[in-house]
Design a protein around this motif. Structure first.
Motif, PDB file in Angstrom:
ATOM      1  N   PHE A   1      11.335  56.879 -64.642  1.00 54.59           N
ATOM      2  CA  PHE A   1      10.520  57.117 -63.458  1.00 54.59           C
ATOM      3  C   PHE A   1      10.001  55.820 -62.845  1.00 54.59           C
ATOM      4  CE2 PHE A   1      10.300  61.487 -65.037  1.00 54.59           C
ATOM      5  CZ  PHE A   1      10.502  62.174 -63.852  1.00 54.59           C
ATOM      6  N   THR A   2       9.803  54.801 -63.656  1.00 58.59           N
ATOM      7  CA  THR A   2       9.381  53.520 -63.083  1.00 58.59           C
ATOM      8  C   THR A   2      10.510  52.895 -62.283  1.00 58.59           C
ATOM      9  OG1 THR A   2       7.895  53.177 -64.961  1.00 58.59           O
ATOM     10  CG2 THR A   2       8.361  51.279 -63.586  1.00 58.59           C
ATOM     11  N   VAL A   3      11.732  52.988 -62.809  1.00 56.62           N
ATOM     12  CA  VAL A   3      12.876  52.404 -62.099  1.00 56.62           C
ATOM     13  C   VAL A   3      13.126  53.143 -60.783  1.00 56.62           C
ATOM     14  CG1 VAL A   3      15.376  52.062 -62.168  1.00 56.62           C
ATOM     15  CG2 VAL A   3      13.978  51.467 -64.156  1.00 56.62           C
ATOM     16  N   PHE A   4      13.235  54.453 -60.834  1.00 54.97           N
ATOM     17  CA  PHE A   4      13.578  55.208 -59.626  1.00 54.97           C
ATOM     18  C   PHE A   4      12.360  55.418 -58.727  1.00 54.97           C
ATOM     19  CE2 PHE A   4      17.135  56.139 -62.368  1.00 54.97           C
ATOM     20  CZ  PHE A   4      18.201  56.147 -61.486  1.00 54.97           C
ATOM     21  N   GLY A   5      11.281  55.937 -59.303  1.00 55.04           N
ATOM     22  CA  GLY A   5      10.088  56.153 -58.499  1.00 55.04           C
ATOM     23  C   GLY A   5       9.459  54.863 -58.031  1.00 55.04           C
ATOM     24  N   GLY A   6       9.428  53.845 -58.910  1.00 53.48           N
ATOM     25  CA  GLY A   6       8.858  52.555 -58.529  1.00 53.48           C
ATOM     26  C   GLY A   6       9.640  51.881 -57.417  1.00 53.48           C
ATOM     27  N   THR A   7      10.973  51.975 -57.479  1.00 49.65           N
ATOM     28  CA  THR A   7      11.794  51.396 -56.410  1.00 49.65           C
ATOM     29  C   THR A   7      11.537  52.093 -55.079  1.00 49.65           C
ATOM     30  OG1 THR A   7      13.517  50.800 -58.011  1.00 49.65           O
ATOM     31  CG2 THR A   7      14.163  50.916 -55.695  1.00 49.65           C
ATOM     32  N   ALA A   8      11.426  53.422 -55.114  1.00 48.32           N
ATOM     33  CA  ALA A   8      11.155  54.168 -53.884  1.00 48.32           C
ATOM     34  C   ALA A   8       9.783  53.806 -53.309  1.00 48.32           C
ATOM     35  CB  ALA A   8      11.235  55.667 -54.164  1.00 48.32           C
ATOM     36  N   LEU A   9       8.785  53.704 -54.167  1.00 50.13           N
ATOM     37  CA  LEU A   9       7.443  53.357 -53.692  1.00 50.13           C
ATOM     38  C   LEU A   9       7.400  51.926 -53.165  1.00 50.13           C
ATOM     39  CD1 LEU A   9       5.360  55.006 -56.549  1.00 50.13           C
ATOM     40  CD2 LEU A   9       5.570  55.818 -54.194  1.00 50.13           C
ATOM     41  N   TYR A  10       8.122  51.030 -53.795  1.00 56.26           N
ATOM     42  CA  TYR A  10       8.177  49.636 -53.321  1.00 56.26           C
ATOM     43  C   TYR A  10       8.767  49.579 -51.916  1.00 56.26           C
ATOM     44  CZ  TYR A  10       9.215  44.634 -53.271  1.00 56.26           C
ATOM     45  OH  TYR A  10       9.279  43.291 -52.942  1.00 56.26           O
TER      46      TYR A  10
ATOM     47  N   ILE B   1      18.893  67.513 -65.960  1.00 59.58           N
ATOM     48  CA  ILE B   1      18.884  67.688 -64.514  1.00 59.58           C
ATOM     49  C   ILE B   1      17.511  67.368 -63.942  1.00 59.58           C
ATOM     50  CG2 ILE B   1      19.109  69.409 -62.685  1.00 59.58           C
ATOM     51  CD1 ILE B   1      21.213  70.806 -64.395  1.00 59.58           C
ATOM     52  N   GLY B   2      16.456  67.732 -64.681  1.00 53.90           N
ATOM     53  CA  GLY B   2      15.106  67.523 -64.177  1.00 53.90           C
ATOM     54  C   GLY B   2      14.793  66.077 -63.879  1.00 53.90           C
ATOM     55  N   LEU B   3      15.202  65.172 -64.751  1.00 51.83           N
ATOM     56  CA  LEU B   3      14.935  63.751 -64.511  1.00 51.83           C
ATOM     57  C   LEU B   3      15.670  63.249 -63.275  1.00 51.83           C
ATOM     58  CD1 LEU B   3      14.981  62.085 -68.061  1.00 51.83           C
ATOM     59  CD2 LEU B   3      13.017  62.494 -66.581  1.00 51.83           C
ATOM     60  N   VAL B   4      16.909  63.698 -63.103  1.00 51.94           N
ATOM     61  CA  VAL B   4      17.671  63.257 -61.934  1.00 51.94           C
ATOM     62  C   VAL B   4      17.057  63.832 -60.664  1.00 51.94           C
ATOM     63  CG1 VAL B   4      19.954  63.205 -60.871  1.00 51.94           C
ATOM     64  CG2 VAL B   4      19.748  63.120 -63.356  1.00 51.94           C
ATOM     65  N   PHE B   5      16.626  65.099 -60.735  1.00 49.04           N
ATOM     66  CA  PHE B   5      16.079  65.754 -59.547  1.00 49.04           C
ATOM     67  C   PHE B   5      14.738  65.133 -59.148  1.00 49.04           C
ATOM     68  CE2 PHE B   5      13.724  68.952 -57.208  1.00 49.04           C
ATOM     69  CZ  PHE B   5      14.678  69.496 -56.365  1.00 49.04           C
ATOM     70  N   TRP B   6      13.844  64.911 -60.115  1.00 47.11           N
ATOM     71  CA  TRP B   6      12.479  64.500 -59.810  1.00 47.11           C
ATOM     72  C   TRP B   6      12.248  63.003 -59.920  1.00 47.11           C
ATOM     73  CZ3 TRP B   6       9.766  67.825 -57.277  1.00 47.11           C
ATOM     74  CH2 TRP B   6       9.898  69.198 -57.505  1.00 47.11           C
ATOM     75  N   GLY B   7      13.249  62.231 -60.364  1.00 41.12           N
ATOM     76  CA  GLY B   7      13.041  60.804 -60.604  1.00 41.12           C
ATOM     77  C   GLY B   7      12.496  60.049 -59.405  1.00 41.12           C
ATOM     78  N   VAL B   8      12.995  60.360 -58.225  1.00 42.84           N
ATOM     79  CA  VAL B   8      12.512  59.760 -56.981  1.00 42.84           C
ATOM     80  C   VAL B   8      11.541  60.699 -56.269  1.00 42.84           C
ATOM     81  CG1 VAL B   8      13.189  58.874 -54.709  1.00 42.84           C
ATOM     82  CG2 VAL B   8      14.618  58.411 -56.709  1.00 42.84           C
ATOM     83  N   ALA B   9      11.852  61.992 -56.312  1.00 41.85           N
ATOM     84  CA  ALA B   9      11.127  62.962 -55.482  1.00 41.85           C
ATOM     85  C   ALA B   9       9.670  63.131 -55.895  1.00 41.85           C
ATOM     86  CB  ALA B   9      11.841  64.312 -55.526  1.00 41.85           C
ATOM     87  N   GLU B  10       9.385  63.184 -57.203  1.00 40.09           N
ATOM     88  CA  GLU B  10       8.003  63.473 -57.585  1.00 40.09           C
ATOM     89  C   GLU B  10       7.040  62.341 -57.235  1.00 40.09           C
ATOM     90  OE1 GLU B  10       5.122  64.772 -61.290  1.00 40.09           O
ATOM     91  OE2 GLU B  10       7.286  64.986 -61.501  1.00 40.09           O
TER      92      GLU B  10
END
Length: 568
Positions: free
Chosen positions: A382-391, A117-126
């Motif tokens: 985190f690169t896929v989800f967080g990186g996409t959000a930051l892009y 659950i943690g990865l899904v919750f924080w993947g974009v948010a953190e």
């Protein structure tokens, strides 16, 4: 084969002992009283508990954040040292035994342990939260390219080598005790070489109680995060509107009921199917964002961020934000200190799991697999989800970071994943899949967590009774409800920090115990090798003397050729 009760009476063949004899009473009842008492008091006085949590928060984090930073970084160094040392050849099981699971299956199960659950919750948010104002606190510059890079690297710190080093310590100590020394599945036996016979007394009981309470609160924290995100997903899909505590309670009750059903039915195939489906659905979600997102940028960002992570690993590992005053202390409580506490509280659960699947592996294989495989997967996630959000925030239409009435940057932490999916083709369908994924993670995590807790509360029984698994599963949901009522996300985070404190002392003892066990085994092995070498040298010299005629085959001294027999 018949079973005997604690009084010596013989139970009928195939029957189980009475329910009260299937538990370790000195462990089960104190842990149950602590959990039930906390739930009842929090539900009865949620405001009081919430105010107490707020009052304790600053003092606890300000007092112990340096301690968490120091010991978790120490666990990383310890894990690497054990894996690279001559102790790495020690087998977690009999010397002649091959690994129980093949390399591919073992890696897959480590991957399953790394997902949750943690990865899904924080993947974009953190990454978005860091990007909104945290990474460049020293310069005051935010929302630029360097800030985006720093946000990914900071996230890597929280989900990379450090959490898995925590799991290495507990998993390695348990695997050695269970598979090498043939001890029951109990945390106390990981400290046997340190405490000796005392582990069978009240000290061992306290160790197992701390492990049970810590594990249950750690799992409940994850379940609370999951329910908050499920509610945000249902809000995004217009199923509910403005979800609050009532929505959270109903969702926890419903999903915990599914977990209890899975416990009662005992359908191992069904649980295995759900787990495999979880991994497959997570993989589909990952590929969906990777392909429809900025694919080339993601791969470039992955390589660059990994390099930046290792370049700054030592500095970040010991960064306690000492010169940033109250803002630094508050940030530690929301992020690094929270994560280190969360991982420590999860350590008994994950440690038992990875110890169970690692029978027959060497220490070096264990450390390398547990440290590297899940870390690589989480970096990609985190690169896929967080990186996409930051892009999107830097080079696209933005919209994932807002502002409040004071003009400060804000992130919808619970709904960040759905905000990202909304901007991709077919995002609504994937949002439905994400909600299903979180629910299934909830069910499997609750069921597995209750099994591990029940084994600890049953004296190490690998097949504890169903009734007690149901009890602990219900308690996990009840604790999650209590924490949400007492303060929501902040209460969940602080609970993880507080509960991890006593078990962190147990983990330090595990490090000492591992070192003493390995050193003793190494000394024994060297003595055996020296004895075998002496025997081999003696046999070689003896054969050489026999060949040269200086010694008779029966071991007596031979006569030289020119020696005259002695006259009688």
């Amino acid at each position: 084969m018949t079973e005997t009760s604690g009084t010596g009476a013989v139970a009928p063949p195939g029957s189980r002992p009475p329910w009260h004899r299937t538990i370790a009473p000195r462990v089960f009842w104190p842990a149950a009283v602590i959990i039930v008492g906390f739930v009842l008091f929090t539900v009865a006085f949620p405001t009081l508990v919430g105010d107490t949590i707020s009052a304790v928060q600053e003092a606890v984090i300000g007092t112990f954040s340096w301690y968490y930073m120091l010991i978790v970084s120490g666990f990383v160094l310890f894990a690497i040292w054990v894996g690279l040392s001559h102790y790495g050849d020690i087998k977690l099981g009999p010397d002649e035994e091959e690994p129980e699971f093949g390399l591919r299956s073992w890696f897959s199960m480590l991957f399953a342990a790394g997902m949750g659950i943690g990865l899904v919750f924080w993947g974009v948010a953190e990454p978005l939260n860091h990007f909104a104002g945290i990474p460049n606190r020293a310069t005051g510059i935010t929302q630029d390219e360097q800030g985006a890079q720093d946000s990914i690297v900071q996230t890597f710190l929280h989900w990379g080598l450090h959490p898995w080093a925590v799991y290495v310590v507990v998993g390695l100590a348990l695997a050695y005790a269970i598979h090498r020394k043939k001890r029951p599945v109990s945390i106390r036996y990981a400290l046997e070489s340190l405490l000796g016979r005392r582990i069978r007394g009240w000290i061992g009981d306290l160790i197992d109680i701390a492990a049970i309470v810590g594990t249950l609160f750690g799992v409940a924290t994850s379940l609370g995060l999951g329910v908050i995100q499920v509610a945000a997903g249902l809000d995004f899909l217009n199923v509910v509107s403005d979800p609050g505590n009532l929505t959270y309670v109903v969702l926890i009750g419903a999903i915990t009921s599914l977990a209890v059903v899975s416990v009662i039915t005992g359908l191992k195939r069904g649980i295995r199917w759900l787990s495999n489906f979880n991994i497959s659905l997570a993989g589909v979600l990952l590929l969906f964002v990777l392909i429809l997102g900025p694919t080339l940028f993601i791969f470039r960002d992955l390589v660059q961020s990994i390099g930046d992570y290792f370049q700054n690993l030592l500095r970040m590992s010991f960064n306690t934000t000492a010169y940033e005053g109250e803002s630094g202390t508050e940030w530690q409580g929301w992020w690094t200190t929270f994560y280190w506490g969360w991982w420590i509280s999860w350590a008994p659960f994950v440690g038992v799991f990875i110890a169970r699947i690692s029978r027959g592996r060497t220490v070096r294989e264990f450390v390398a697999g547990v440290l590297l495989v899940p870390t690589a997967i989480t970096f990609l996630w985190f690169t896929v989800f967080g990186g996409t959000a930051l892009y999107r925030q830097l080079f696209g239409e933005g919209g994932l970071i807002g502002t409040d009435e004071t003009g400060a940057n804000t992130v919808d932490t619970e709904g960040a994943l759905f905000g990202l999916l909304e901007g991709l083709p077919g995002g609504t369908i994937m949002a439905v899949g994400a909600v299903i994924l979180i629910v299934l993670f909830f069910v499997t995590s609750s069921d597995s967590g209750s099994l591990v807790v029940d084994m600890l509360a049953s004296g190490g029984d690998p097949n504890p009774p169903t009734w007690s698994r149901v009890f602990w599963g219900v308690m996990e949901g009840a604790v999650a409800i209590a924490l949400l009522l007492a303060g929501g996300l902040s209460a969940l985070q602080l609970a993880a920090i507080l509960i991890a404190l006593p078990f962190s002392v147990v983990m330090l003892g595990m490090c000492v115990s591992i070192w003493r066990d390995f050193r003793a085994e190494r000394r024994t092995m060297l003595r055996v090798q020296r004895r075998l070498q002496r025997q081999e040298i003696t046999e070689h010299v003896t054969h050489s003397l026999i060949d040269e005629g200086l010694v008779e085959p029966n071991g007596s001294a031979g006569r030289a050729k020119d020696q005259v027999p002695e006259q009688s």
